[in-house]
Design a protein around this motif. Sequence first.
Motif, PDB file in Angstrom:
ATOM      1  N   LYS A  95       0.887  -1.258  -0.069  1.00 25.25           N
ATOM      2  CA  LYS A  95      -0.061  -0.021  -0.007  1.00 25.25           C
ATOM      3  C   LYS A  95       0.934   1.214  -0.020  1.00 25.25           C
ATOM      4  O   LYS A  95       0.514   2.141  -0.752  1.00 25.25           O
ATOM      5  CB  LYS A  95      -0.887  -0.074   1.420  1.00 25.25           C
ATOM      6  CG  LYS A  95      -1.887   1.018   1.341  1.00 25.25           C
ATOM      7  CD  LYS A  95      -2.662   0.989   2.447  1.00 25.25           C
ATOM      8  CE  LYS A  95      -4.022   2.098   2.200  1.00 25.25           C
ATOM      9  NZ  LYS A  95      -4.882   1.887   3.541  1.00 25.25           N
ATOM     10  N   VAL A  96       2.056   1.373   0.738  1.00 28.47           N
ATOM     11  CA  VAL A  96       3.027   2.368   0.932  1.00 28.47           C
ATOM     12  C   VAL A  96       3.599   2.710  -0.409  1.00 28.47           C
ATOM     13  O   VAL A  96       3.823   3.832  -0.898  1.00 28.47           O
ATOM     14  CB  VAL A  96       3.838   2.383   2.144  1.00 28.47           C
ATOM     15  CG1 VAL A  96       4.852   3.423   1.940  1.00 28.47           C
ATOM     16  CG2 VAL A  96       3.021   2.316   3.403  1.00 28.47           C
TER      17      VAL A  96
ATOM     18  N   TYR B   7       2.716   1.769  -3.125  1.00 28.60           N
ATOM     19  CA  TYR B   7       1.595   2.272  -4.415  1.00 28.60           C
ATOM     20  C   TYR B   7       1.483   3.866  -4.256  1.00 28.60           C
ATOM     21  O   TYR B   7       1.086   4.397  -5.483  1.00 28.60           O
ATOM     22  CB  TYR B   7       0.360   1.468  -4.358  1.00 28.60           C
ATOM     23  CG  TYR B   7      -0.500   1.733  -5.490  1.00 28.60           C
ATOM     24  CD1 TYR B   7      -0.097   1.504  -6.757  1.00 28.60           C
ATOM     25  CD2 TYR B   7      -1.711   2.484  -5.324  1.00 28.60           C
ATOM     26  CE1 TYR B   7      -1.218   1.901  -7.807  1.00 28.60           C
ATOM     27  CE2 TYR B   7      -2.770   2.693  -6.023  1.00 28.60           C
ATOM     28  CZ  TYR B   7      -2.216   2.669  -7.244  1.00 28.60           C
ATOM     29  OH  TYR B   7      -3.231   3.088  -8.468  1.00 28.60           O
ATOM     30  N   LYS B   8       1.397   4.268  -3.217  1.00 27.34           N
ATOM     31  CA  LYS B   8       1.180   5.561  -2.902  1.00 27.34           C
ATOM     32  C   LYS B   8       1.622   6.757  -3.926  1.00 27.34           C
ATOM     33  O   LYS B   8       0.940   7.485  -4.701  1.00 27.34           O
ATOM     34  CB  LYS B   8       1.303   6.138  -1.523  1.00 27.34           C
ATOM     35  CG  LYS B   8       0.498   5.820  -0.505  1.00 27.34           C
ATOM     36  CD  LYS B   8      -1.128   6.277  -0.488  1.00 27.34           C
ATOM     37  CE  LYS B   8      -1.679   5.723   0.455  1.00 27.34           C
ATOM     38  NZ  LYS B   8      -3.037   6.342   0.695  1.00 27.34           N
ATOM     39  N   PRO B   9       3.064   6.874  -4.135  1.00 33.38           N
ATOM     40  CA  PRO B   9       3.695   7.597  -5.096  1.00 33.38           C
ATOM     41  C   PRO B   9       3.146   7.320  -6.547  1.00 33.38           C
ATOM     42  O   PRO B   9       2.981   8.310  -7.415  1.00 33.38           O
ATOM     43  CB  PRO B   9       5.045   7.325  -5.059  1.00 33.38           C
ATOM     44  CG  PRO B   9       5.560   6.542  -3.971  1.00 33.38           C
ATOM     45  CD  PRO B   9       3.839   6.029  -3.380  1.00 33.38           C
TER      46      PRO B   9
ATOM     47  N   GLY C  92       0.215   6.192  -7.332  1.00 36.76           N
ATOM     48  CA  GLY C  92      -1.127   6.662  -7.514  1.00 36.76           C
ATOM     49  C   GLY C  92      -1.325   8.029  -7.578  1.00 36.76           C
ATOM     50  O   GLY C  92      -1.969   8.543  -8.437  1.00 36.76           O
ATOM     51  N   MET C  93      -0.431   8.640  -7.006  1.00 36.52           N
ATOM     52  CA  MET C  93      -0.368  10.085  -7.047  1.00 36.52           C
ATOM     53  C   MET C  93       0.161  10.615  -8.537  1.00 36.52           C
ATOM     54  O   MET C  93      -0.685  11.441  -9.132  1.00 36.52           O
ATOM     55  CB  MET C  93       0.381  10.637  -6.146  1.00 36.52           C
ATOM     56  CG  MET C  93      -0.018  10.745  -4.743  1.00 36.52           C
ATOM     57  SD  MET C  93       1.258  11.226  -3.410  1.00 36.52           S
ATOM     58  CE  MET C  93       1.587  12.904  -3.790  1.00 36.52           C
TER      59      MET C  93
ATOM     60  N   ASP D 178      -7.111   4.635 -11.703  1.00 35.82           N
ATOM     61  CA  ASP D 178      -6.818   3.801 -10.695  1.00 35.82           C
ATOM     62  C   ASP D 178      -6.737   2.396 -10.492  1.00 35.82           C
ATOM     63  O   ASP D 178      -6.133   1.777 -10.168  1.00 35.82           O
ATOM     64  CB  ASP D 178      -7.878   4.433  -9.324  1.00 35.82           C
ATOM     65  CG  ASP D 178      -7.484   5.652  -8.899  1.00 35.82           C
ATOM     66  OD1 ASP D 178      -6.229   6.169  -9.343  1.00 35.82           O
ATOM     67  OD2 ASP D 178      -8.312   6.159  -8.468  1.00 35.82           O
TER      68      ASP D 178
END
Length: 90
Positions: A7-8, A10-12, A14-15, A74
């Motif tokens: 999850k962490v 994927y954050k950048p 996803g942004m 997404d």
Amino acid sequence: MAKVVSKVAYKPVGMLLGIGAGVVAGAIFRQVWKIAAGDDDAPDATDEERGWGEILAAAALQGAIFAVVKAAVDRGGAAGVRRLTGRWPA
């Protein structure tokens, strides 16, 4: 623990995908508005010369396009992460 890392990680991604989705959605909206309204520029909410109906229709169309493009990007990004890592990034 692996779920948190996924999850962490994927954050950048996803942004970046979100920024790209905004650019693509804006371009799509401008083209659709040209076809639908026969006008090169969509109305701004504060445009005194445009009526309520035209302004609200433009806002609804823009919102729908942005939502569909963002959901598609997404979902595609999450599917790509799963192909690369074997885990869904949620």
